[in-house]
Design a protein around this motif. Structure first.
Motif, PDB file in Angstrom:
ATOM      1  N   ARG A   1     -37.046   4.321  -4.852  1.00  0.00           N
ATOM      2  CA  ARG A   1     -35.965   3.226  -4.927  1.00  0.00           C
ATOM      3  C   ARG A   1     -36.590   2.182  -4.463  1.00  0.00           C
ATOM      4  NH1 ARG A   1     -31.882   5.414  -0.622  1.00  0.00           N
ATOM      5  NH2 ARG A   1     -31.087   3.423  -1.275  1.00  0.00           N
ATOM      6  N   PRO A   2     -36.780   0.773  -5.375  1.00  0.00           N
ATOM      7  CA  PRO A   2     -37.311  -0.375  -5.318  1.00  0.00           C
ATOM      8  C   PRO A   2     -36.729  -1.084  -4.141  1.00  0.00           C
ATOM      9  CG  PRO A   2     -36.063  -0.347  -7.302  1.00  0.00           C
ATOM     10  CD  PRO A   2     -35.960   0.992  -6.895  1.00  0.00           C
ATOM     11  N   VAL A   3     -37.370  -1.762  -3.282  1.00  0.00           N
ATOM     12  CA  VAL A   3     -36.893  -2.619  -2.411  1.00  0.00           C
ATOM     13  C   VAL A   3     -36.330  -3.929  -2.816  1.00  0.00           C
ATOM     14  CG1 VAL A   3     -37.512  -3.834  -0.052  1.00  0.00           C
ATOM     15  CG2 VAL A   3     -38.378  -1.459  -0.607  1.00  0.00           C
ATOM     16  N   LEU A   4     -34.914  -4.374  -2.217  1.00  0.00           N
ATOM     17  CA  LEU A   4     -34.475  -5.703  -3.094  1.00  0.00           C
ATOM     18  C   LEU A   4     -34.466  -6.548  -2.123  1.00  0.00           C
ATOM     19  CD1 LEU A   4     -31.555  -3.622  -5.269  1.00  0.00           C
ATOM     20  CD2 LEU A   4     -34.054  -4.400  -5.738  1.00  0.00           C
ATOM     21  N   THR A   5     -35.167  -6.505  -0.979  1.00  0.00           N
ATOM     22  CA  THR A   5     -34.784  -7.484   0.232  1.00  0.00           C
ATOM     23  C   THR A   5     -35.238  -8.922  -0.161  1.00  0.00           C
ATOM     24  OG1 THR A   5     -35.288  -5.899   1.664  1.00  0.00           O
ATOM     25  CG2 THR A   5     -35.658  -8.013   2.624  1.00  0.00           C
ATOM     26  N   HIS A   6     -36.129  -9.025  -1.100  1.00  0.00           N
ATOM     27  CA  HIS A   6     -36.341 -10.409  -1.399  1.00  0.00           C
ATOM     28  C   HIS A   6     -35.170 -11.314  -2.116  1.00  0.00           C
ATOM     29  CE1 HIS A   6     -37.214  -7.655  -4.970  1.00  0.00           C
ATOM     30  NE2 HIS A   6     -37.151  -8.880  -5.590  1.00  0.00           N
ATOM     31  N   TYR A   7     -34.487 -10.387  -2.720  1.00  0.00           N
ATOM     32  CA  TYR A   7     -33.307 -11.264  -3.416  1.00  0.00           C
ATOM     33  C   TYR A   7     -32.306 -11.754  -2.489  1.00  0.00           C
ATOM     34  CZ  TYR A   7     -34.381  -8.703  -7.887  1.00  0.00           C
ATOM     35  OH  TYR A   7     -34.984  -8.323  -8.847  1.00  0.00           O
ATOM     36  N   LEU A   8     -32.395 -11.242  -1.369  1.00  0.00           N
ATOM     37  CA  LEU A   8     -31.704 -12.003  -0.167  1.00  0.00           C
ATOM     38  C   LEU A   8     -32.535 -13.138   0.619  1.00  0.00           C
ATOM     39  CD1 LEU A   8     -29.779  -9.089   1.183  1.00  0.00           C
ATOM     40  CD2 LEU A   8     -29.097 -10.739   0.022  1.00  0.00           C
ATOM     41  N   LEU A   9     -34.099 -12.814   0.947  1.00  0.00           N
ATOM     42  CA  LEU A   9     -34.692 -13.482   1.762  1.00  0.00           C
ATOM     43  C   LEU A   9     -34.998 -14.689   1.175  1.00  0.00           C
ATOM     44  CD1 LEU A   9     -36.512 -13.489   4.303  1.00  0.00           C
ATOM     45  CD2 LEU A   9     -38.225 -12.433   2.918  1.00  0.00           C
ATOM     46  N   ILE A  10     -35.314 -14.750  -0.223  1.00  0.00           N
ATOM     47  CA  ILE A  10     -35.782 -16.028  -0.951  1.00  0.00           C
ATOM     48  C   ILE A  10     -34.587 -17.226  -0.887  1.00  0.00           C
ATOM     49  CG2 ILE A  10     -36.329 -17.297  -3.202  1.00  0.00           C
ATOM     50  CD1 ILE A  10     -38.100 -14.629  -3.795  1.00  0.00           C
ATOM     51  N   PRO A  11     -33.247 -16.859  -1.134  1.00  0.00           N
ATOM     52  CA  PRO A  11     -32.197 -17.718  -1.324  1.00  0.00           C
ATOM     53  C   PRO A  11     -31.887 -18.144   0.377  1.00  0.00           C
ATOM     54  CG  PRO A  11     -31.460 -15.821  -2.568  1.00  0.00           C
ATOM     55  CD  PRO A  11     -32.884 -15.523  -2.194  1.00  0.00           C
ATOM     56  N   ALA A  12     -32.283 -16.976   1.054  1.00  0.00           N
ATOM     57  CA  ALA A  12     -32.037 -17.592   2.598  1.00  0.00           C
ATOM     58  C   ALA A  12     -33.015 -18.752   2.963  1.00  0.00           C
ATOM     59  CB  ALA A  12     -32.158 -16.231   3.684  1.00  0.00           C
ATOM     60  N   VAL A  13     -34.031 -18.657   2.602  1.00  0.00           N
ATOM     61  CA  VAL A  13     -34.917 -19.416   3.041  1.00  0.00           C
ATOM     62  C   VAL A  13     -34.899 -20.913   2.444  1.00  0.00           C
ATOM     63  CG1 VAL A  13     -37.664 -20.428   2.923  1.00  0.00           C
ATOM     64  CG2 VAL A  13     -36.992 -17.920   3.480  1.00  0.00           C
ATOM     65  N   LEU A  14     -34.359 -20.886   1.146  1.00  0.00           N
ATOM     66  CA  LEU A  14     -33.877 -22.031   0.451  1.00  0.00           C
ATOM     67  C   LEU A  14     -32.865 -22.763   1.127  1.00  0.00           C
ATOM     68  CD1 LEU A  14     -34.563 -20.951  -3.297  1.00  0.00           C
ATOM     69  CD2 LEU A  14     -36.030 -22.452  -1.916  1.00  0.00           C
ATOM     70  N   PHE A  15     -31.784 -22.042   1.429  1.00  0.00           N
ATOM     71  CA  PHE A  15     -30.650 -22.664   2.164  1.00  0.00           C
ATOM     72  C   PHE A  15     -30.954 -23.214   3.558  1.00  0.00           C
ATOM     73  CE2 PHE A  15     -27.952 -20.110  -0.732  1.00  0.00           C
ATOM     74  CZ  PHE A  15     -26.762 -20.948  -1.229  1.00  0.00           C
ATOM     75  N   LEU A  16     -31.715 -22.537   4.008  1.00  0.00           N
ATOM     76  CA  LEU A  16     -32.182 -23.111   5.758  1.00  0.00           C
ATOM     77  C   LEU A  16     -33.055 -24.243   5.554  1.00  0.00           C
ATOM     78  CD1 LEU A  16     -33.117 -19.825   7.477  1.00  0.00           C
ATOM     79  CD2 LEU A  16     -31.023 -21.206   7.775  1.00  0.00           C
ATOM     80  N   ILE A  17     -33.981 -24.320   4.439  1.00  0.00           N
ATOM     81  CA  ILE A  17     -34.655 -25.675   4.262  1.00  0.00           C
ATOM     82  C   ILE A  17     -33.725 -26.776   4.072  1.00  0.00           C
ATOM     83  CG2 ILE A  17     -36.258 -26.775   2.844  1.00  0.00           C
ATOM     84  CD1 ILE A  17     -37.893 -23.901   2.876  1.00  0.00           C
ATOM     85  N   LEU A  18     -32.867 -26.607   3.073  1.00  0.00           N
ATOM     86  CA  LEU A  18     -31.855 -27.521   2.624  1.00  0.00           C
ATOM     87  C   LEU A  18     -31.118 -27.895   3.609  1.00  0.00           C
ATOM     88  CD1 LEU A  18     -30.854 -29.431   0.222  1.00  0.00           C
ATOM     89  CD2 LEU A  18     -29.182 -27.433  -0.390  1.00  0.00           C
ATOM     90  N   GLY A  19     -30.438 -27.061   4.469  1.00  0.00           N
ATOM     91  CA  GLY A  19     -29.555 -27.286   5.757  1.00  0.00           C
ATOM     92  C   GLY A  19     -30.279 -28.255   6.712  1.00  0.00           C
ATOM     93  N   TYR A  20     -31.687 -27.724   7.256  1.00  0.00           N
ATOM     94  CA  TYR A  20     -32.066 -28.479   7.990  1.00  0.00           C
ATOM     95  C   TYR A  20     -32.707 -30.102   7.424  1.00  0.00           C
ATOM     96  CZ  TYR A  20     -32.398 -24.332  11.089  1.00  0.00           C
ATOM     97  OH  TYR A  20     -31.856 -23.423  11.880  1.00  0.00           O
ATOM     98  N   PHE A  21     -32.974 -29.970   6.166  1.00  0.00           N
ATOM     99  CA  PHE A  21     -33.328 -31.228   5.754  1.00  0.00           C
ATOM    100  C   PHE A  21     -32.119 -32.245   5.662  1.00  0.00           C
ATOM    101  CE2 PHE A  21     -33.374 -34.138   2.073  1.00  0.00           C
ATOM    102  CZ  PHE A  21     -34.646 -34.845   2.081  1.00  0.00           C
TER     103      PHE A  21
END
Length: 501
Positions: A293-313
């Motif tokens: 069963r493939p791990v799908l964590t990266h589908y949440l982790l990558i957008p999370a990092v992008l939203f945080l970077i944009l928010g802090y910017f």
């Protein structure tokens, strides 16, 4: 996406919702106060920054869950670990020369095997004159435990032991339920009532555990209510059931990969049987289905990092929120690193255990070389089985030589680990003396390690001596105080006696 622990997922979502609600409520109150007293209206940039950061933290929190995709299957080479437990349920298994009786002992061995046989799919078959399949192939240990527990309570079927016939039927069972390869473990008192006219396939590993004693015992008889009816008789004489080792030797000859053991009241050959199966199965692989069963964590982790970077910017890197993010990421990275280290450690430990099993089996069958003995001792020491490792070192190592200098160093390190400092110092000094007499660049690193371990041994020994000295002083002070208290008590008694007089 699939997440199995639905209750845990629900709790996480509720916590996130509660956090976001409180966060937005506090922000609204704060900016309302600012507008009222400072006439400052919140900008669109500030609102967007807050929303982006909230989304980022939400996705980051959800990414910590073990979210998997749909199960996928592929055909690959897998090890065949199918094992059939053949338990003799004939009347002679009620003999009590093995406590509490042969059948109960056989069931006890079977239950212990089920607990230890990790990765095996196990089927349970009872046999006497005929065979009865009790449990089909399964890795459900709770089901196997329950069914085996019921065998002891039910008692023996009666009749004789058709061992070879049952093995033949079991071989056919393995062929119809798979590719014909697997393990057969027979638990019997070896009183076979059929002829040995069978050749077992080379794909079958046959292990037989003889339950009973050569002296034997009478066979008790009971009615359906469990009341005693005396003992089984033939021509007016009590029948004595004995374990025949010759029968076991003849039975194991029907299979190429076979071995037998004898279980008395206090013996439990489960580990030896598992070693035998593991060794015999080393070269046997079959085409099987592997599910992942493939791990799908990266589908949440990558957008999370992008939203945080944009928010802090957008928020011009608010110091407080940045610190919280740094702490959160640091803790998560540390946890992931610790998990990775544990996984690596487990993999290395499994490799060492496989090496120990291989070398032990080879040693029992045809012996091993001096180099392999040292490999075995080193693996045992790494697995904290110090007594076995030290025994091999004691028997195999004599003087320090070109081929044994590293082994003496490992031996000394083992003594240091077990806090046998004097023995460790003696062995490490021999290593250093040999390197001093035979100086080569190849020994330079070993010389440094031996010197470091020597200093460590001296330091630890000095620390233990100081600790012992402090403890002795403490015990002496305690003893002196007790003597002083006793003297004061005696003086008080004496003064009281004088006063009374």
């Amino acid at each position: 996406m699939i997440y199995q622990n639905q209750s845990y997922l629900l709790i996480i979502i509720l916590c996130i919702v509660l956090f976001l609600f409180l966060n937005f409520k506090l922000e609204r109150n704060f900016y309302s106060w600012v507008k009222k007293h400072w006439f400052y209206k919140r900008s669109f940039k500030s609102r967007a920054s807050s929303i982006f950061i909230a989304i980022g933290f939400t996705l980051l929190s959800l990414s910590l869950l073990d979210i998997r995709g749909e199960e996928k299957s592929r055909t690959d080479d897998v090890k065949e670990y199918k094992t059939v437990l053949l338990i003799d349920n004939s009347l002679s298994m009620l003999a009590d020369d093995v406590r509490p009786n042969r059948l109960s002992k056989a069931v006890f061995i079977a239950r212990h095997f089920v607990k230890k046989a990790v990765g095996h799919k196990i089927s349970v078959v009872l046999f006497s004159d005929n065979s009865k399949r009790l449990v089909p192939f399964t890795n459900d240990t709770n089901l196997l435990e329950a069914r085996l527990a019921g065998v002891s309570e039910q008692g023996a079927f009666g009749g004789g032991s058709s061992i070879v016939k049952s093995i033949k039927e079991t071989e056919q069972y393995l062929r119809t339920s798979g590719n014909g390869s697997g393990n057969i473990l027979v638990l019997t008192d070896s009183e076979s009532s059929d002829e040995l006219n069978l050749d077992v396939s080379d794909d079958i590993n046959l292990a037989i555990i003889g339950v009973g004693t050569k002296k034997g015992s009478f066979i008790p008889l009971k009615d359906r209510r469990g009341n005693s009816l005396g003992h089984k008789k033939h021509l007016g004489e009590k029948v004595t059931s004995k374990l025949s080792e010759d029968s076991l030797k003849r039975i194991v000859k029907i299979a190429k990969y076979s071995k037998y053991w004898i279980a008395s009241t206090y013996s439990l050959p489960t580990e030896e049987v598992l070693d035998f199966f593991d060794k015999s199965n080393k070269l046997k692989t079959v085409k099987g289905t592997v599910s992942t069963r493939p791990v799908l964590t990266h589908y949440l982790l990558i957008p999370a990092v992008l939203f945080l970077i944009l928010g802090y910017f957008l928020s011009s890197l608010n110091p407080f929120i940045l610190a919280c993010l740094f702490i959160f990421v640091s803790v998560d990275s540390k946890a992931q690193k610790e998990l990775s280290e544990k996984q690596k450690q487990q993999v290395e430990e499994n490799k060492l255990r496989d090496l120990v099993i291989d070398l032990k089996s080879k040693w029992r069958e045809k012996g091993i070389s001096q180099r392999e003995k040292m490999q075995l001792a080193g693996a045992l020491a790494s697995l904290n089985e110090s007594d076995q490792a030290r025994k091999i070192y004691d028997e195999s190592l004599k003087e320090v030589g070109k081929t044994s200098v590293y082994d003496h160093f490992n031996w000394g390190t083992l003594d240091l680990k077990e806090k046998k400092y004097l023995d460790a110092l003696e062995k490490l000094q021999k290593v250093q003396d040999y390197i001093k007499k035979n100086p080569t660049p190849a020994y330079e690193n070993l010389r440094k390690k031996a010197r470091q371990n020597t200093l460590l041994a001296l330091k630890e020994m000095k620390k233990d001596q100081k600790k012992k000295k402090d403890q002795d002083k403490k015990d002496q002070d305690k003893k002196d105080q007790q003597n002083k208290d006793q003297q004061n008590k005696d003086q008080q008694n004496k003064d009281q006696q004088n006063k009374d007089q």
